[in-house]
Structure formats: C-alpha cells, structure tokens
Design a protein around this motif. Structure first.
Motif, mmCIF file in Angstrom:
data_model
loop_
_atom_site.group_PDB
_atom_site.id
_atom_site.type_symbol
_atom_site.label_atom_id
_atom_site.label_comp_id
_atom_site.label_asym_id
_atom_site.label_seq_id
_atom_site.Cartn_x
_atom_site.Cartn_y
_atom_site.Cartn_z
ATOM 1 N N GLU A 205 -4.470 45.859 55.246
ATOM 2 C CA GLU A 205 -5.698 46.445 55.786
ATOM 3 C C GLU A 205 -5.648 46.505 57.308
ATOM 4 O O GLU A 205 -6.042 47.494 57.930
ATOM 5 C CB GLU A 205 -6.937 45.631 55.368
ATOM 6 C CG GLU A 205 -7.180 45.568 53.874
ATOM 7 C CD GLU A 205 -6.557 44.339 53.228
ATOM 8 O OE1 GLU A 205 -5.430 43.956 53.599
ATOM 9 O OE2 GLU A 205 -7.201 43.756 52.344
ATOM 10 N N LYS A 208 -3.530 49.195 58.723
ATOM 11 C CA LYS A 208 -4.222 50.488 58.654
ATOM 12 C C LYS A 208 -5.225 50.616 59.813
ATOM 13 O O LYS A 208 -5.302 51.655 60.475
ATOM 14 C CB LYS A 208 -4.941 50.626 57.306
ATOM 15 C CG LYS A 208 -5.540 51.992 57.115
ATOM 16 C CD LYS A 208 -6.135 52.143 55.743
ATOM 17 C CE LYS A 208 -6.869 53.483 55.650
ATOM 18 N NZ LYS A 208 -7.729 53.553 54.479
ATOM 19 N N GLN B 160 -13.604 45.333 57.993
ATOM 20 C CA GLN B 160 -12.808 45.063 56.794
ATOM 21 C C GLN B 160 -13.370 45.811 55.589
ATOM 22 O O GLN B 160 -12.617 46.395 54.809
ATOM 23 C CB GLN B 160 -12.771 43.549 56.521
ATOM 24 C CG GLN B 160 -11.964 43.137 55.307
ATOM 25 C CD GLN B 160 -10.496 43.556 55.346
ATOM 26 O OE1 GLN B 160 -10.078 44.492 54.665
ATOM 27 N NE2 GLN B 160 -9.711 42.873 56.163
ATOM 28 N N THR B 163 -12.412 49.391 55.390
ATOM 29 C CA THR B 163 -11.010 49.638 55.039
ATOM 30 C C THR B 163 -10.727 49.284 53.585
ATOM 31 O O THR B 163 -9.865 49.864 52.945
ATOM 32 C CB THR B 163 -10.095 48.764 55.935
ATOM 33 O OG1 THR B 163 -10.493 48.965 57.284
ATOM 34 C CG2 THR B 163 -8.634 49.150 55.813
ATOM 35 N N ASN B 164 -11.470 48.308 53.080
ATOM 36 C CA ASN B 164 -11.129 47.699 51.795
ATOM 37 C C ASN B 164 -12.420 47.331 51.062
ATOM 38 O O ASN B 164 -12.736 46.156 50.894
ATOM 39 C CB ASN B 164 -10.274 46.441 52.097
ATOM 40 C CG ASN B 164 -9.950 45.642 50.877
ATOM 41 O OD1 ASN B 164 -9.946 46.155 49.753
ATOM 42 N ND2 ASN B 164 -9.664 44.364 51.079
ATOM 43 N N LYS B 204 -10.386 37.494 54.692
ATOM 44 C CA LYS B 204 -9.965 38.798 55.226
ATOM 45 C C LYS B 204 -10.860 39.310 56.362
ATOM 46 O O LYS B 204 -10.569 40.329 56.972
ATOM 47 C CB LYS B 204 -9.928 39.837 54.096
ATOM 48 C CG LYS B 204 -8.763 39.633 53.139
ATOM 49 C CD LYS B 204 -8.798 40.625 52.004
ATOM 50 C CE LYS B 204 -7.648 40.422 51.045
ATOM 51 N NZ LYS B 204 -6.434 41.126 51.453
#
Lengths: 291, 319
Positions: A205, A208, B160, B163-164, B204
């Motif tokens: 991630e 990116k 985050q 993106t995910n 994350k």
C-alpha cells in the motif's frame, strides 16, 4: 540567531546529506546551530505505541536539554517536530502530567520547565529570518526550475499541535520556493502522505502511495519535488524504484531536501549539498540551474 | 464580496456532473446554510442529508475543496479566507458509495463496525455485585472516543483506507474498538480489539493524521489506534511486523539513545525476509553511501540517565 539543534536519527544515517546541507545553509545565512549534546530519538511515532509515558518523558528530556542552553529547539524533521511539540503541549497544558514527568526526570538530573519553543527550519526561515533577508543572500536564483512543494503530514497535522499555518491550504513552502527564484507547480498530492511510517507493515500500500505522490508531481510538469521532511525525502527517493514496479507510467522525479534547494540558491556546490547521494539522479535539476 | 458560488458534484444514479449555484453572500453563515438556501431557492432536486444543525447528529458531512467537513459546523467566512476565493467545490465524502448527489451509503460501514462489537459486554456476576460504577479516571479514558458522532469525516481523506479500503478499518471503527476495549465496565476486551488487529489492519495506519485533523468533535482516532496497539501487545500480540518495528525503536533508545537503521529491518522482518526482500534496496543505498554497515550508534552522552528514565517510568506504571 541561535538555536539548539535537534538533528534526529535520520540525519545521522541515511539522510546525512540533509545534515550537511542544513549546516552549510545555516552557516551561509548566519544562523548558529548548537547541536544538543545527548539528544535521543524522538520515538518516531512508534514508541508511544508501547509506552506513551516513556515517549513523553524522553522528549521532555530532549526539550530540557535545550532549556539548559536557554535556546529554542530547532528541528529539520517533520516527525521529530510533531513528537517534540506533542510532548510540549501535553506537559504545558496538564500540570499534573508535568509534575509526574519532572519527578521522573529529576531523578536523572533534568527538569522540564516549558521555556524552550520547538520549531522547524521552514518556520524559522519564514517567521524569524524572513524571506526578504533570505532573498538578499541568494547568489544563484533558481530561475526556470519547476518545483513540486511536498509538505509531508507532520509539519501540518494535527493542526492543534503544529499550528504554524492553516493545514488545509498552507503557503509557507511555496512562498519559500518562490523566494529562491523557482516556479511552484500546482499538483494534487501536495498535502498528501508519503506513507513512510507504515512501510514495513503495509509495504504494498505504501509503495502505491509513494508512487502516486511522485506521479502527481511529475505529471504536473515539475522538474523535482522538495520537502521539509527527511523521512518523506527518504520514502519518495529511496523507494521510488520499488514503487515504479506498481505503475505503468514513469514515476521518475528527483526529490530534494528543503536545505538542498536553499543551498543551491545560496550558491553552494552540489557536492557540498550531497546531491550525489540520492537514489534518483539529481542531474536534471542541476542542468536547469547550472546553465 | 457580493456573491458566493458552490460548485456541487451531482449524481443521479447513473450520471455524474458538476453544477454551479451562485447566491448572495451573507456574513456569519455555515456551509450548510448555503446548501439549504440552494435547495430552497434554486434547485429542489439537490440531495444532501442534515438534521440538527448543531454538530450533534453527524449527518451533514461533505467534502469542501477536497477536505471533509461537517457542513453545519463549518464557517463559510473561514473557508473563503483560507482558500482566498468566492467559489467552493462541494462533493460527497470520499471513500463511501454515493447514493445521490451529496448523500452517501452508511450501511456497509455500520455493518463492518459491528465486527468490533461496539457495545458493552458486561460480566453479569461482577455487575450484580458492583453495578456499573466508574471512577473519574476510568471515565476520562473513554471520554474522547465517546464523543464520536459517526459523521464519517475521518474516513474521507484517510490515507491507508483510500488505498486499501478492504484491509483497513474506517478510523471511527478503531475509535469504537478502543472505546469498548478499555471501558472498565467491559468484561471482554479482546472481543472488541482482536477484529481491529486481525481484520482492520491495526498496524497499517500511516499516521497521516487526517482523521484527527478532520474530526469536527476533537476525537482523535490516530491516538486510539496507538492505544489499541498498546492494548494488543499487552494481550500478547507482539510477534507481528508492527509490534516488532515499535520495539526496535524502544530497545535502541534504551541501548544507545538513537535508532540503528542498519538493524531496523532485521528486527522488524527477521533475517530471512530481510535477506530475500531487501537486498536490492540495500545495494542501492550502499552504492550511494546512504547505508554504512560499519556505523553503529555509540551511546549518547547521559545514556545512564536515559536508562534510568525507562526504569522509573516502568516503576511509575506498576504503581
């Protein structure tokens, strides 16, 4: 002008060029930097995940070192600035916490009083040194260089701790770049994150995120990015080849430390500024300004 | 300034477009005032949600010039000053499915929030004898996360999550997870915490601080993520990259005062992964002199005092 200088761990290691270029421009501008003896890592936004009282106490000690010198504390890293300012805010706003931390510090020979301001090189140049004074020192205006000014999160957010300027539409970096004679390019990701702090647990991630930042600057026509944070610089430069693997479009763009861009305008040599230490070749930048 | 223009992103279920509405400027008004004025006086087809007009119900979150804001709490004058403009672009919150115009779909988010069981799981036996009494100190621990009004502004620019979205919880879900994990009246903290760790991507978070910045109520989801990480390690979840990375900093500072960049990947990922994945990066850095395998930070001046701080903090926390 004299400051207690807190370099931060990165400047001792992978971003040594940020240390030398900061020292060189400070000398050229007549800003005295006294490195704090015995400074420790700010915790880098990780130590508080294990022990927030420890993170607070360590940064209280760092600030106390500056207080002993009767100097404001200057950093060149966004995250160090946030960690130190966050500690200062907690200690200054919560007397019970300040007492508790001082009881701990007192037993190892330190006292936190709250007398030293915690500031960043970018802010000092804007607020204390002044862009007009900076312009007088310029020997090599960066005419023709198109720059994407990338702030990095922790010099802006959270605004109740940072607060130098409005975090939604800051202008300090663009004003500084303009004062150096360069041209700012408008790009979508100028206030975005580089992803650095999760590069290990969220590698794909983050690569990116990094790539999107570089692509945004490149597609806006910038010759380089500049950032006031050595962690952003590391992420955007060192990991660019890895990010490239996730993109069809070419990402390649040099990423300069703020101190390097200033140094170039002050007439310092690329060698002195460590421009050969970058992963992404900085020659395209130099070709624009060393004509 | 005589006039203000809202450039609003419209969506009718199939087609998207921007539509401009211009109306007379008035002092001391909010973003929501402008939206209501447009719907009342210019275009009754404009869809948005709002109710209390007092930053309590959380229903009027929108994006203004790319930044999430609660429309009823956001001063027009301040925005016009910040952006030095008389035109504002208004869009629906990002990272939500859009239903119509500025109206977003909350259902998938609320379904997901249930994973952290955002309710008290009390011990019947304990509560029958003690009731639900909380000390002031215990209450203060949950005070900030309890202020969340579920407006969703924290999600819109979350780096985050953008993106995910499937692998990372919305920041307000972490806030709920934390709030019930640490509630002194709760008897099953791991049921609130484990989903954040295993499904929510707790480690994350990139610490971009967008959630803290955009919350209109002063709630600090990034701090709650830190709190959950600490709680998770307290429950024994220490063998993951995030925890090992944090301990690398913690241990290095105790040892020398500073980070050792050379050993950081080894401590975080282990020898096998470092050797198999990091060699190209390491070679790049070595070639440019950015990595010095012979550099080992020496203990800083006053390291004994630093180590003493570690001991004293631990003692303080035990007491």
């Amino acid at each position: 002008m004299k400051y207690a200088f807190f370099p931060g761990c990165t400047l001792e290691g992978a971003a040594k060029e940020a240390l030398t270029s900061t020292q060189k421009i400070a000398e050229a501008l007549g800003i005295e930097l006294v490195e704090l003896e015995g400074w420790t890592c700010c915790g880098a936004s990780h130590v508080q995940d294990i022990d927030d009282l420890l993170a607070l106490s360590l940064n209280a000690r760092n600030i106390a070192l500056a207080e002993k010198l009767n100097l404001p504390l200057l950093t060149v890293c966004n995250t160090c600035t946030l960690m130190l300012r966050s500690a200062k805010q907690q200690l200054d706003q919560t007397p019970e916490l300040k007492d508790k931390v001082n009881t701990i510090l007192g037993q190892s020979g330190y006292t936190y009083s709250g007398s030293s301001e915690v500031t960043h090189l970018l802010w000092v140049l804007l607020k204390n040194y002044g862009l007009d004074n900076l312009k007088k020192k310029i020997k090599r205006p960066l005419t023709g260089l198109k720059v994407a000014s990338f702030y990095g999160c922790h010099i802006l957010r959270p605004p109740d701790i940072m607060g130098f300027e409005n975090s939604l539409n800051p202008q300090s970096l663009e004003k500084l770049v303009e004062a150096l004679g360069a041209e700012n390019v408008a790009f979508e990701k100028r206030l975005d994150c580089c992803g650095f702090h999760a590069v290990f647990p969220a590698e794909q991630e983050v690569l990116k995120i990094t790539g999107l930042d570089c692509l945004s600057a490149r597609e806006a026509g910038a010759h380089c990015m500049v950032t006031p944070c050595p962690l952003c610089q590391m992420q955007l430069d060192m990991y660019q080849p890895d990010s490239q693997k996730q993109f069809k479009e070419t990402l390649t763009i040099p990423v300069l430390h703020l101190s390097q861009l200033i140094g170039l305008a002050l007439g310092l040599s690329p060698q002195d500024l460590g421009l050969g230490r970058h992963i992404v070749d900085t020659h395209p930048v130099l070709e624009k300004i060393l004509k | 300034m005589d006039k203000i223009t809202y450039r609003i992103k419209r969506f009718d279920g199939t087609r998207e477009w921007f539509q401009e509405y211009t109306f007379p400027y008035e002092k001391n008004k909010t973003v929501l005032w402008g939206l209501i004025k447009i719907r009342d006086e210019q275009d009754p087809t404009l869809n948005f949600t709002s109710a209390c007009r007092s930053a309590i119900c959380g229903s009027c979150g929108v994006r203004v010039n790319g930044n999430a804001a609660l429309a009823c709490k956001t001063s027009l004058d301040e925005l016009l000053e910040i952006y030095q403009t008389s035109t504002l672009t208004i869009e629906p919150l990002s990272n939500y499915r859009v239903i119509r115009d500025l109206v977003v779909d909350w259902e998938p988010k609320l379904e997901r929030m249930k994973e952290v069981k955002p309710w008290l799981i009390a011990s019947e036996e304990k509560d029958l004898s003690l009731g639900f009494i909380q000390s002031e100190e215990e209450f203060h621990k949950i005070s900030n996360p309890t202020d969340c009004i579920l407006c969703g502004c924290c999600v819109s620019e979350c780096t985050q999550h953008s993106t995910n979205s499937q692998g990372f919880y919305e920041p307000f879900i972490f806030t709920k997870s934390y709030r019930f994990t640490i509630d002194s009246r709760d008897n099953a903290p791991s049921q609130h915490l484990t989903p954040s760790l295993e499904k929510g991507g707790l480690w994350k978070c990139v610490r971009c601080m967008q959630c803290v910045t955009k919350c209109p109520k002063g709630v600090r989801p990034a701090d709650h993520i830190s709190g959950l990480r600490k709680e998770s390690m307290g429950l024994g979840h220490q063998q993951n990259k995030g925890a090992r990375h944090a301990y690398a900093f913690y241990d290095d500072i105790r040892k020398t005062g500073r980070l050792n960049e050379m050993t950081l990947p080894l401590k975080t990922e282990g020898l096998t992964k470092t050797l198999s994945r990091r060699i190209p990066l390491a070679l790049r850095l070595l070639r440019k002199g950015k990595l010095n395998p012979l550099h080992f930070p020496r203990p800083v001046q006053g390291i004994e005092g630093v180590r003493k701080i570690y001991r004293l903090v631990q003692k303080e926390e035990r007491s």
